[in-house]
Design a protein around this motif. Structure first.
Motif, PDB file in Angstrom:
ATOM      1  N   ARG A  22       1.005  -0.935   0.014  1.00 16.63           N
ATOM      2  CA  ARG A  22      -0.086  -0.287   0.287  1.00 16.63           C
ATOM      3  C   ARG A  22       0.879   1.193  -0.096  1.00 16.63           C
ATOM      4  O   ARG A  22       0.569   2.150  -0.813  1.00 16.63           O
ATOM      5  CB  ARG A  22      -0.813   0.081   1.241  1.00 16.63           C
ATOM      6  CG  ARG A  22      -2.085  -1.820   0.963  1.00 16.63           C
ATOM      7  CD  ARG A  22      -3.007  -0.669   2.357  1.00 16.63           C
ATOM      8  NE  ARG A  22      -3.504   0.092   2.009  1.00 16.63           N
ATOM      9  CZ  ARG A  22      -4.667   0.650   3.552  1.00 16.63           C
ATOM     10  NH1 ARG A  22      -4.840   0.433   4.191  1.00 16.63           N
ATOM     11  NH2 ARG A  22      -5.302   1.894   3.010  1.00 16.63           N
ATOM     12  N   SER A  26       0.607   4.005  -2.737  1.00 14.49           N
ATOM     13  CA  SER A  26       1.152   5.528  -3.209  1.00 14.49           C
ATOM     14  C   SER A  26       2.414   6.053  -3.589  1.00 14.49           C
ATOM     15  O   SER A  26       1.611   7.455  -4.071  1.00 14.49           O
ATOM     16  CB  SER A  26       0.225   6.367  -1.147  1.00 14.49           C
ATOM     17  OG  SER A  26       1.905   5.804  -0.323  1.00 14.49           O
ATOM     18  N   PRO A  48      -7.993  14.924   0.813  1.00 10.34           N
ATOM     19  CA  PRO A  48      -7.481  14.785   2.519  1.00 10.34           C
ATOM     20  C   PRO A  48      -6.376  13.761   1.598  1.00 10.34           C
ATOM     21  O   PRO A  48      -5.409  14.004   2.514  1.00 10.34           O
ATOM     22  CB  PRO A  48      -7.936  12.553   1.698  1.00 10.34           C
ATOM     23  CG  PRO A  48      -9.341  14.144   1.500  1.00 10.34           C
ATOM     24  CD  PRO A  48      -9.247  14.376   0.364  1.00 10.34           C
ATOM     25  N   TRP A  52      -3.175  14.146   4.150  1.00  8.13           N
ATOM     26  CA  TRP A  52      -2.184  13.470   4.291  1.00  8.13           C
ATOM     27  C   TRP A  52      -0.714  12.708   3.484  1.00  8.13           C
ATOM     28  O   TRP A  52       0.383  12.751   4.698  1.00  8.13           O
ATOM     29  CB  TRP A  52      -2.841  11.690   3.843  1.00  8.13           C
ATOM     30  CG  TRP A  52      -4.029  11.645   4.677  1.00  8.13           C
ATOM     31  CD1 TRP A  52      -4.947  10.592   4.445  1.00  8.13           C
ATOM     32  CD2 TRP A  52      -3.976  11.235   5.825  1.00  8.13           C
ATOM     33  NE1 TRP A  52      -5.771  10.785   5.081  1.00  8.13           N
ATOM     34  CE2 TRP A  52      -5.231  10.922   6.536  1.00  8.13           C
ATOM     35  CE3 TRP A  52      -2.759  11.215   7.571  1.00  8.13           C
ATOM     36  CZ2 TRP A  52      -5.581  10.821   7.608  1.00  8.13           C
ATOM     37  CZ3 TRP A  52      -3.574  11.057   8.517  1.00  8.13           C
ATOM     38  CH2 TRP A  52      -4.963  11.327   8.325  1.00  8.13           C
ATOM     39  N   TRP A  85       2.414   4.443   8.365  1.00  4.30           N
ATOM     40  CA  TRP A  85       0.971   4.731   8.403  1.00  4.30           C
ATOM     41  C   TRP A  85       0.726   5.834   8.115  1.00  4.30           C
ATOM     42  O   TRP A  85      -0.882   5.887   6.942  1.00  4.30           O
ATOM     43  CB  TRP A  85       1.438   4.998   9.934  1.00  4.30           C
ATOM     44  CG  TRP A  85      -1.515   5.318  10.537  1.00  4.30           C
ATOM     45  CD1 TRP A  85      -1.386   4.287  10.335  1.00  4.30           C
ATOM     46  CD2 TRP A  85      -1.276   6.216  10.258  1.00  4.30           C
ATOM     47  NE1 TRP A  85      -3.280   4.586  10.920  1.00  4.30           N
ATOM     48  CE2 TRP A  85      -2.658   6.108  10.841  1.00  4.30           C
ATOM     49  CE3 TRP A  85      -1.422   7.783  10.431  1.00  4.30           C
ATOM     50  CZ2 TRP A  85      -3.931   7.086  10.947  1.00  4.30           C
ATOM     51  CZ3 TRP A  85      -2.060   8.426  10.505  1.00  4.30           C
ATOM     52  CH2 TRP A  85      -3.147   8.362  10.756  1.00  4.30           C
ATOM     53  N   LEU A  86       0.792   7.264   7.431  1.00  5.03           N
ATOM     54  CA  LEU A  86       0.270   8.781   7.245  1.00  5.03           C
ATOM     55  C   LEU A  86       0.958   7.787   5.204  1.00  5.03           C
ATOM     56  O   LEU A  86      -0.779   8.280   4.777  1.00  5.03           O
ATOM     57  CB  LEU A  86       1.497   9.230   7.444  1.00  5.03           C
ATOM     58  CG  LEU A  86       1.577  10.226   8.732  1.00  5.03           C
ATOM     59  CD1 LEU A  86       2.146  11.441   8.581  1.00  5.03           C
ATOM     60  CD2 LEU A  86      -0.251  10.906   8.506  1.00  5.03           C
ATOM     61  N   THR A  88      -0.378   5.086   4.098  1.00  6.54           N
ATOM     62  CA  THR A  88      -1.597   4.317   4.150  1.00  6.54           C
ATOM     63  C   THR A  88      -2.622   4.437   3.953  1.00  6.54           C
ATOM     64  O   THR A  88      -3.520   5.006   3.258  1.00  6.54           O
ATOM     65  CB  THR A  88      -1.501   3.016   5.347  1.00  6.54           C
ATOM     66  OG1 THR A  88      -2.183   3.373   5.952  1.00  6.54           O
ATOM     67  CG2 THR A  88      -0.579   2.202   5.022  1.00  6.54           C
ATOM     68  N   ARG A  89      -2.624   5.849   4.611  1.00 12.17           N
ATOM     69  CA  ARG A  89      -3.987   7.302   4.792  1.00 12.17           C
ATOM     70  C   ARG A  89      -3.983   7.382   3.237  1.00 12.17           C
ATOM     71  O   ARG A  89      -4.588   8.188   2.526  1.00 12.17           O
ATOM     72  CB  ARG A  89      -3.724   7.771   5.173  1.00 12.17           C
ATOM     73  CG  ARG A  89      -4.209   7.418   7.348  1.00 12.17           C
ATOM     74  CD  ARG A  89      -5.234   6.484   7.963  1.00 12.17           C
ATOM     75  NE  ARG A  89      -5.375   5.371   7.503  1.00 12.17           N
ATOM     76  CZ  ARG A  89      -5.588   4.283   6.993  1.00 12.17           C
ATOM     77  NH1 ARG A  89      -7.313   4.677   6.801  1.00 12.17           N
ATOM     78  NH2 ARG A  89      -4.908   3.294   6.472  1.00 12.17           N
ATOM     79  N   SER A  92      -5.450   5.151   0.932  1.00  9.79           N
ATOM     80  CA  SER A  92      -7.125   4.783   0.874  1.00  9.79           C
ATOM     81  C   SER A  92      -7.697   6.335   0.275  1.00  9.79           C
ATOM     82  O   SER A  92      -8.848   5.547   0.062  1.00  9.79           O
ATOM     83  CB  SER A  92      -7.371   4.998   2.673  1.00  9.79           C
ATOM     84  OG  SER A  92      -6.575   3.821   3.453  1.00  9.79           O
ATOM     85  N   SER A  93      -7.273   7.370   0.402  1.00 11.39           N
ATOM     86  CA  SER A  93      -7.544   8.515  -0.119  1.00 11.39           C
ATOM     87  C   SER A  93      -7.389   8.703  -2.347  1.00 11.39           C
ATOM     88  O   SER A  93      -8.585   9.300  -2.085  1.00 11.39           O
ATOM     89  CB  SER A  93      -6.860   9.913   0.119  1.00 11.39           C
ATOM     90  OG  SER A  93      -7.237  10.371   1.691  1.00 11.39           O
TER      91      SER A  93
END
Length: 110
Positions: A22, A26, A48, A52, A85-86, A88-89, A92-93
């Motif tokens: 992921r 990204s 978003p 992020w 972690w950021l 992966t956000r 997702s966005s």
């Protein structure tokens, strides 16, 4: 099988490989998405994702950390965890963008 706190070693490695995939996805998509937004080809703007990514970059360059970088191994580990972690956000966005791009390329979205 090796068990670690109720998880087998293989399960833990699979979870980490998904997270790494992921993060990589990204990073690969953010640049092309930014170009598509700037050229007006992709709307609505995925704010978003930009926020992020900005947070991830700010955390990397900021002298403020959860664990100071002076504690070499732990300081770098917290950077990797938080920025990972950021990212992966960010991934997702970018779900809508991935679907849009797949339609443009004529392939099924991942």
């Amino acid at each position: 099988m090796i068990r670690l706190g109720g998880w087998t070693l293989i399960q833990r490695l699979r979870n980490h490989s998904r997270v790494l995939a992921r993060i990589g996805r990204s990073l690969r998509l953010f640049g092309p998405m930014t170009l598509d937004v700037l050229r007006g080809r992709y709307r609505p703007v995925p704010w978003p994702a930009f926020l992020w990514m900005l947070a991830a970059l700010a955390y990397l360059v900021s002298p403020l950390d959860l664990i100071p970088d002076m504690l070499l191994l732990l300081g770098l580990a917290d950077d990797v965890v938080v920025v990972g972690w950021l990212l992966t956000r960010v991934d997702s966005s970018l779900a809508d963008y991935r679907a849009w791009r797949a339609r443009q390329d004529g392939v099924a979205p991942r």
